[in-house]
Design a protein around this motif. Structure first.
Motif, PDB file in Angstrom:
ATOM      1  N   ILE A  95       0.824  -1.191   0.000  1.00 44.62           N
ATOM      2  CA  ILE A  95       0.000   0.000   0.000  1.00 44.62           C
ATOM      3  C   ILE A  95       0.871   1.259   0.000  1.00 44.62           C
ATOM      4  O   ILE A  95       1.704   1.453   0.892  1.00 44.62           O
ATOM      5  N   GLY A  96       0.681   2.129  -0.992  1.00 49.04           N
ATOM      6  CA  GLY A  96       1.350   3.422  -1.000  1.00 49.04           C
ATOM      7  C   GLY A  96       0.694   4.369  -0.006  1.00 49.04           C
ATOM      8  O   GLY A  96      -0.510   4.288   0.235  1.00 49.04           O
ATOM      9  N   ILE A  97       1.485   5.256   0.566  1.00 47.42           N
ATOM     10  CA  ILE A  97       0.999   6.167   1.606  1.00 47.42           C
ATOM     11  C   ILE A  97       1.190   7.611   1.157  1.00 47.42           C
ATOM     12  O   ILE A  97       2.315   8.061   0.941  1.00 47.42           O
ATOM     13  N   LEU A  98       0.097   8.330   1.017  1.00 44.90           N
ATOM     14  CA  LEU A  98       0.147   9.761   0.715  1.00 44.90           C
ATOM     15  C   LEU A  98      -0.401  10.544   1.901  1.00 44.90           C
ATOM     16  O   LEU A  98      -1.338  10.109   2.561  1.00 44.90           O
ATOM     17  N   GLY A  99       0.172  11.707   2.146  1.00 49.40           N
ATOM     18  CA  GLY A  99      -0.303  12.548   3.243  1.00 49.40           C
ATOM     19  C   GLY A  99       0.639  13.709   3.469  1.00 49.40           C
ATOM     20  O   GLY A  99       1.523  13.990   2.649  1.00 49.40           O
ATOM     21  N   THR A 100       0.462  14.383   4.583  1.00 51.31           N
ATOM     22  CA  THR A 100       1.363  15.476   4.927  1.00 51.31           C
ATOM     23  C   THR A 100       2.769  14.952   5.183  1.00 51.31           C
ATOM     24  O   THR A 100       2.975  13.751   5.399  1.00 51.31           O
TER      25      THR A 100
ATOM     26  N   GLY B 184       5.553  -0.993  -7.319  1.00 55.02           N
ATOM     27  CA  GLY B 184       4.909  -2.252  -6.970  1.00 55.02           C
ATOM     28  C   GLY B 184       3.717  -2.145  -6.039  1.00 55.02           C
ATOM     29  O   GLY B 184       3.201  -3.167  -5.581  1.00 55.02           O
ATOM     30  N   CYS B 185       3.235  -0.936  -5.771  1.00 57.32           N
ATOM     31  CA  CYS B 185       2.061  -0.794  -4.909  1.00 57.32           C
ATOM     32  C   CYS B 185       0.804  -1.232  -5.665  1.00 57.32           C
ATOM     33  O   CYS B 185       0.685  -1.007  -6.869  1.00 57.32           O
ATOM     34  N   ASP B 186      -0.120  -1.857  -4.943  1.00 56.95           N
ATOM     35  CA  ASP B 186      -1.377  -2.279  -5.562  1.00 56.95           C
ATOM     36  C   ASP B 186      -2.572  -1.451  -5.086  1.00 56.95           C
ATOM     37  O   ASP B 186      -3.709  -1.706  -5.505  1.00 56.95           O
ATOM     38  N   ALA B 187      -2.333  -0.466  -4.224  1.00 53.76           N
ATOM     39  CA  ALA B 187      -3.362   0.467  -3.772  1.00 53.76           C
ATOM     40  C   ALA B 187      -2.647   1.652  -3.138  1.00 53.76           C
ATOM     41  O   ALA B 187      -1.453   1.583  -2.837  1.00 53.76           O
ATOM     42  N   VAL B 188      -3.403   2.725  -2.915  1.00 55.68           N
ATOM     43  CA  VAL B 188      -2.808   3.903  -2.294  1.00 55.68           C
ATOM     44  C   VAL B 188      -3.755   4.432  -1.225  1.00 55.68           C
ATOM     45  O   VAL B 188      -4.971   4.536  -1.438  1.00 55.68           O
ATOM     46  N   VAL B 189      -3.191   4.740  -0.061  1.00 61.72           N
ATOM     47  CA  VAL B 189      -3.959   5.376   1.007  1.00 61.72           C
ATOM     48  C   VAL B 189      -3.998   6.881   0.755  1.00 61.72           C
ATOM     49  O   VAL B 189      -2.947   7.512   0.600  1.00 61.72           O
ATOM     50  N   LEU B 190      -5.183   7.430   0.705  1.00 60.60           N
ATOM     51  CA  LEU B 190      -5.335   8.882   0.692  1.00 60.60           C
ATOM     52  C   LEU B 190      -5.287   9.314   2.147  1.00 60.60           C
ATOM     53  O   LEU B 190      -6.303   9.533   2.804  1.00 60.60           O
ATOM     54  N   GLY B 191      -4.040   9.415   2.658  1.00 61.82           N
ATOM     55  CA  GLY B 191      -3.795   9.552   4.086  1.00 61.82           C
ATOM     56  C   GLY B 191      -3.786  10.977   4.590  1.00 61.82           C
ATOM     57  O   GLY B 191      -3.174  11.252   5.617  1.00 61.82           O
ATOM     58  N   CYS B 192      -4.423  11.851   3.875  1.00 68.96           N
ATOM     59  CA  CYS B 192      -4.753  13.183   4.362  1.00 68.96           C
ATOM     60  C   CYS B 192      -6.230  13.331   4.058  1.00 68.96           C
ATOM     61  O   CYS B 192      -6.666  13.009   2.939  1.00 68.96           O
ATOM     62  N   THR B 193      -7.022  13.782   5.009  1.00 64.30           N
ATOM     63  CA  THR B 193      -8.468  13.748   4.815  1.00 64.30           C
ATOM     64  C   THR B 193      -8.965  14.740   3.775  1.00 64.30           C
ATOM     65  O   THR B 193     -10.135  14.704   3.407  1.00 64.30           O
ATOM     66  N   GLU B 194      -8.089  15.613   3.276  1.00 63.72           N
ATOM     67  CA  GLU B 194      -8.462  16.495   2.169  1.00 63.72           C
ATOM     68  C   GLU B 194      -8.193  15.877   0.795  1.00 63.72           C
ATOM     69  O   GLU B 194      -8.801  16.302  -0.196  1.00 63.72           O
ATOM     70  N   ILE B 195      -7.292  14.909   0.693  1.00 61.27           N
ATOM     71  CA  ILE B 195      -6.944  14.355  -0.620  1.00 61.27           C
ATOM     72  C   ILE B 195      -8.164  13.787  -1.346  1.00 61.27           C
ATOM     73  O   ILE B 195      -8.281  13.947  -2.571  1.00 61.27           O
TER      74      ILE B 195
ATOM     75  N   SER C 173      -7.283   8.018 -10.474  1.00 64.16           N
ATOM     76  CA  SER C 173      -6.052   7.467  -9.911  1.00 64.16           C
ATOM     77  C   SER C 173      -5.661   6.196 -10.646  1.00 64.16           C
ATOM     78  O   SER C 173      -6.527   5.380 -11.003  1.00 64.16           O
ATOM     79  N   SER C 174      -4.356   5.999 -10.868  1.00 64.02           N
ATOM     80  CA  SER C 174      -3.880   4.781 -11.526  1.00 64.02           C
ATOM     81  C   SER C 174      -3.851   3.589 -10.584  1.00 64.02           C
ATOM     82  O   SER C 174      -3.620   2.458 -11.022  1.00 64.02           O
ATOM     83  N   LEU C 175      -4.073   3.819  -9.286  1.00 61.15           N
ATOM     84  CA  LEU C 175      -4.182   2.748  -8.298  1.00 61.15           C
ATOM     85  C   LEU C 175      -5.525   2.839  -7.593  1.00 61.15           C
ATOM     86  O   LEU C 175      -6.073   3.939  -7.427  1.00 61.15           O
ATOM     87  N   PRO C 176      -6.070   1.709  -7.145  1.00 60.04           N
ATOM     88  CA  PRO C 176      -7.260   1.775  -6.291  1.00 60.04           C
ATOM     89  C   PRO C 176      -6.958   2.621  -5.061  1.00 60.04           C
ATOM     90  O   PRO C 176      -5.866   2.542  -4.497  1.00 60.04           O
ATOM     91  N   THR C 177      -7.921   3.439  -4.663  1.00 61.44           N
ATOM     92  CA  THR C 177      -7.704   4.348  -3.544  1.00 61.44           C
ATOM     93  C   THR C 177      -8.378   3.846  -2.276  1.00 61.44           C
ATOM     94  O   THR C 177      -9.443   3.217  -2.322  1.00 61.44           O
TER      95      THR C 177
END
Length: 244
Positions: free
Chosen positions: A130-135, A198-209, A218-222
């Motif tokens: 899982i990819g991690i996006l956020g601040t 190699g990530c198969d999903a991404v966390v929208l780890g900021c509640t504004e994303i 998105s190219s990955l499931p969110t």
């Protein structure tokens, strides 16, 4: 859908929403209201109270790496929400969950943990990496790596360059609600980079994303942390009453 006559229904648990930034808190709040009727009946939703201290207090503490002050702010909200009648707490802000270990032992009420909710969803959907996006603060923390590891999953952080760029975009544009042209594309490219690793999903780890990124662009499931937390709180509110 609940078909029990309105006059016979009793209230689910009163939710206490510990706010931090406005856009994410508002999206979480709206999601509970929008999705509750499908589970509870027309126009029905749990009682919700929200407390939000001035955002600058959180930002100053985060910039100084002062988790104790972050925890103190969260606990102050918890006590005020309990006084308002809340029975279950949720915080639609990923970043400040880095102080959760300091909050939970002293809290007057139980909490849902946003990253654990997301990790449970990722495991249920069969994702593994899982990819991690956020601040910047969130990406540098162990909030998601720990929650994902506890669910048997791997969390992948973006490169430092992406971390810094997206962190600035979040704080300068998404949090105040002043989106500029090209910002969505930058988030899309960051997700592409995680996919290429190699990530198969991404966390929208900021509640504004989730306001700008979804499965549609998105190219990955969110994994939409904001709405997942709202749905978990709604279910817990209803089930908590049933089990009470």
């Amino acid at each position: 859908m609940n078909t029990t006559p309105a006059s016979d229904r009793r209230s689910p648990l009163h939710l206490g929403l510990v706010g931090c930034s406005a856009e994410g808190a508002a999206l979480c709040y709206r999601t509970i209201f929008a999705e509750a009727p499908a589970l509870m009946g027309p126009h029905a939703h749990p009682e919700i109270s929200m407390h939000t201290p001035s955002l600058h207090l959180y930002v100053e503490a985060l910039e100084q790496g002062d988790r104790a002050t972050v925890a103190a702010l969260m606990l102050a909200s918890a006590h005020k929400l309990k006084a308002a009648g809340a029975q279950l707490l949720l915080c639609p802000d990923n970043t400040i969950h880095q102080a959760f270990d300091l909050v939970e032992p002293h809290s007057p009420l139980p909490w849902l943990h946003i990253a654990r909710v997301v990790a449970d969803e990722a495991r249920a959907r069969g994702f593994r990496r899982i990819g991690i996006l956020g601040t910047k603060w969130l990406v540098d923390s162990d909030v998601y790596p720990d929650a994902l590891a506890a669910a048997g999953l791997e969390g992948i952080k973006p490169t430092d360059a992406w971390r810094d760029e997206l962190g600035a975009l979040i704080m300068n544009e998404l949090v105040p609600g002043t989106l500029r042209a090209g910002t969505v594309e930058r988030f899309q490219l960051a997700i592409d980079a995680l996919r290429d690793r190699g990530c198969d999903a991404v966390v929208l780890g900021c509640t504004e994303i989730p306001l700008i990124i979804s499965d549609a662009n998105s190219s990955l499931p969110t994994l939409d942390s904001t709405r997942l937390l709202a749905r978990a709180a709604l279910r817990a509110s209803i089930q908590g009453f049933a089990q009470g």
